[in-house]
Design a protein around this motif. Structure first.
Motif, short mmCIF file in Angstrom:
data_model
loop_
_atom_site.label_atom_id
_atom_site.label_comp_id
_atom_site.label_asym_id
_atom_site.label_seq_id
_atom_site.Cartn_x
_atom_site.Cartn_y
_atom_site.Cartn_z
N LEU A 261 6.11 6.62 3.83
CA LEU A 261 6.11 6.54 2.37
C LEU A 261 5.71 5.16 1.88
N THR A 262 6.31 4.11 2.46
CA THR A 262 6.02 2.76 1.96
C THR A 262 4.60 2.33 2.28
N SER A 263 4.10 2.70 3.47
CA SER A 263 2.73 2.30 3.82
C SER A 263 1.71 3.02 2.94
N GLN A 264 1.97 4.30 2.63
CA GLN A 264 1.04 5.05 1.79
C GLN A 264 1.14 4.62 0.33
N ALA A 265 2.33 4.22 -0.11
CA ALA A 265 2.49 3.73 -1.48
C ALA A 265 1.64 2.48 -1.70
N TRP A 266 1.69 1.57 -0.73
CA TRP A 266 0.90 0.36 -0.87
C TRP A 266 -0.58 0.59 -0.59
N GLN A 267 -0.88 1.59 0.23
CA GLN A 267 -2.29 1.96 0.42
C GLN A 267 -2.88 2.45 -0.88
N ALA A 268 -2.08 3.22 -1.64
CA ALA A 268 -2.53 3.71 -2.94
C ALA A 268 -2.76 2.56 -3.91
N ALA A 269 -2.09 1.42 -3.67
CA ALA A 269 -2.28 0.24 -4.51
C ALA A 269 -3.41 -0.65 -4.01
N GLY A 270 -4.07 -0.20 -2.93
CA GLY A 270 -5.21 -0.95 -2.41
C GLY A 270 -4.84 -2.02 -1.39
N VAL A 271 -3.61 -1.95 -0.87
CA VAL A 271 -3.14 -2.95 0.10
C VAL A 271 -2.74 -2.22 1.38
N THR A 272 -3.39 -2.57 2.48
CA THR A 272 -3.07 -1.97 3.77
C THR A 272 -1.98 -2.77 4.46
N ILE A 273 -0.90 -2.08 4.83
CA ILE A 273 0.22 -2.75 5.51
C ILE A 273 0.50 -2.00 6.80
N PRO A 274 1.25 -2.61 7.73
CA PRO A 274 1.57 -1.93 8.99
C PRO A 274 2.25 -0.58 8.77
N ARG A 275 2.14 0.29 9.76
CA ARG A 275 2.64 1.66 9.62
C ARG A 275 4.15 1.79 9.77
N THR A 276 4.77 1.00 10.63
CA THR A 276 6.18 1.20 10.92
C THR A 276 7.05 0.14 10.26
N SER A 277 8.33 0.46 10.07
CA SER A 277 9.24 -0.49 9.42
C SER A 277 9.42 -1.75 10.27
N GLU A 278 9.41 -1.60 11.59
CA GLU A 278 9.54 -2.77 12.47
C GLU A 278 8.37 -3.73 12.28
N THR A 279 7.15 -3.20 12.25
CA THR A 279 5.98 -4.07 12.10
C THR A 279 5.84 -4.58 10.67
N GLN A 280 6.32 -3.81 9.71
CA GLN A 280 6.33 -4.31 8.33
C GLN A 280 7.25 -5.53 8.25
N TRP A 281 8.39 -5.47 8.90
CA TRP A 281 9.33 -6.59 8.93
C TRP A 281 8.76 -7.77 9.70
N ALA A 282 8.02 -7.47 10.78
CA ALA A 282 7.51 -8.53 11.64
C ALA A 282 6.30 -9.24 11.04
N ARG A 283 5.47 -8.53 10.29
CA ARG A 283 4.17 -9.09 9.89
C ARG A 283 4.04 -9.44 8.41
N LEU A 284 4.83 -8.81 7.56
CA LEU A 284 4.71 -9.11 6.14
C LEU A 284 5.54 -10.34 5.78
N LYS A 285 5.20 -10.94 4.65
CA LYS A 285 5.88 -12.16 4.23
C LYS A 285 7.33 -11.87 3.85
N HIS A 286 8.26 -12.64 4.41
CA HIS A 286 9.67 -12.51 4.06
C HIS A 286 9.95 -13.29 2.78
N VAL A 287 10.74 -12.69 1.90
CA VAL A 287 11.17 -13.40 0.68
C VAL A 287 12.70 -13.28 0.57
N PRO A 288 13.35 -14.29 0.05
CA PRO A 288 14.80 -14.21 -0.14
C PRO A 288 15.14 -13.04 -1.07
N ILE A 289 16.28 -12.42 -0.84
CA ILE A 289 16.66 -11.27 -1.66
C ILE A 289 16.73 -11.64 -3.14
N GLU A 290 17.20 -12.86 -3.44
CA GLU A 290 17.31 -13.27 -4.84
C GLU A 290 15.94 -13.46 -5.50
#
Length: 344
Positions: A261-290
């Motif tokens: 769901l999350t990878s396809q949602a961002w694909q629809a926005a024109g942004v390709t992100i990793p397929r799995t939650s593990e790789t999304q956590w490993a490769r995307l930019k981390h931001v503080p919760i606040e």
């Protein structure tokens, strides 16, 4: 550290023991021991969590196989191109040699001596020799290139074989987890209607407590409220998927797992992100919760096995687990690991 899968025998024993507890609870009807329901709730959570972990592993293995297959195909194509060039040049060199033979292959020195224009004869001879040498050099280079490409292709093919074996192992693990899912569904179906209602009530109360505790920190006064243009598109896509069923390994259009769901949602926005939650956590930019803003992805559990898209107001949209549909829920209803930003 990833929680190891328990053996099927243990699962069967645990399921049998829990079934006995459920039978006793059913006999008590509305007076069923709440602790028994809590045990059921925890058992289901554990089973579905392990299913999600297995799904992520399989999806990651499948992605590697697909990428490696493309690499092997590309290398094979390069080998075929080199072979075609080599065949063409070999044929050209052979034709040149045959032409020289038919013309008598007059030595350069004699051509020079007999020619009425010695300077021209010398130039022609030099050009012919240079052309022959260039052709031979090119043939040698092509043979070297072909050999190197063939070595790379063989190595890539061997890696593809290894990755396919790994994917097969993940598929086997996935089938084992499917058996666990069947156990979970059997546990759910064994509950009487009143027990199911109480179980749902327990889940909601636990979720509400976690959300209330999270909000009490003042977090919603700190997080962003405005999504980027791409974030708005990703959220809009996710909203349209609400009500569609969770199917593990699915990435639309009729069903999804969490990272599908999350990878396809961002694909629809024109942004390709990793397929799995593990790789999304490993490769995307981390931001503080606040510093989180709508459109960001919230990663859950210590093994990054679940992901949802933050939609603002303290809520997320996610594909929760088998037997459930995509829905909007409190962001803190599960243990938050961190936040990543696809459009950083």
């Amino acid at each position: 550290m990833r929680r190891p899968l328990r053996t099927h025998g243990y699962r069967a024993a645990a399921a049998a023991a829990l079934a006995c507890a459920l039978t006793a609870a059913s006999q008590q009807g509305a007076q069923a021991d709440p602790r028994t329901l809590t045990e059921v709730q925890n058992k289901l959570k554990n089973l579905y969590h392990q299913a999600e972990v297995a799904t992520d592993k399989y999806n990651a293995a499948d992605g590697k196989v697909k990428a490696q297959k493309k690499r092997v195909n590309s290398l094979n194509s390069q080998v075929h191109t080199a072979e075609a060039k080599l065949t063409r040049l070999t044929s050209l060199a052979g034709a040149t040699a045959r032409a020289q033979y038919r013309s008598g292959s007059v030595p350069v020195e004699l051509q020079f001596a007999l020619s009425s224009d010695p300077a021209r004869a010398l130039d022609n001879a030099g050009l012919a020799l240079q052309a022959q040498q260039n052709t031979q050099n090119l043939l040698t280079d092509l043979k070297t290139t072909k050999s190197a490409l063939r070595t790379h292709t063989d190595e890539a093919a061997a890696e593809l074989k290894r990755l396919r074996a790994s994917r097969h192992a993940m598929a086997t693990q996935r089938r084992t987890i499917e058996q666990h899912i069947a156990e979970a569904k059997a546990l759910e179906s064994s509950l009487a209607a009143k027990e199911k209602a109480r179980l749902a009530d327990l889940e909601k109360k636990e979720s509400d407590r976690a959300q209330t505790k999270w909000k009490s920190t003042g977090i919603l006064k700190k997080v962003g409220t405005d999504a980027t243009t791409a974030g708005e598109k990703a959220i809009a896509f996710a909203v349209k998927q609400i009500g569609k069923p969770y199917v593990w390994g699915a990435e639309g259009p009729n069903s999804y797992d969490c990272s599908g769901l999350t990878s396809q949602a961002w694909q629809a926005a024109g942004v390709t992100i990793p397929r799995t939650s593990e790789t999304q956590w490993a490769r995307l930019k981390h931001v503080p919760i606040e510093d989180m803003r709508p459109g960001d992805l919230i990663i859950y559990f210590s093994d990054a096995s679940h992901v949802a898209i933050y939609v603002g107001g303290g809520n997320i949209i996610s594909a929760p687990r088998p037997g459930r549909n995509v829905y909007e829920s409190p962001a803190a209803s599960m243990r938050i690991l961190g936040v990543v930003r696809p459009d950083a």
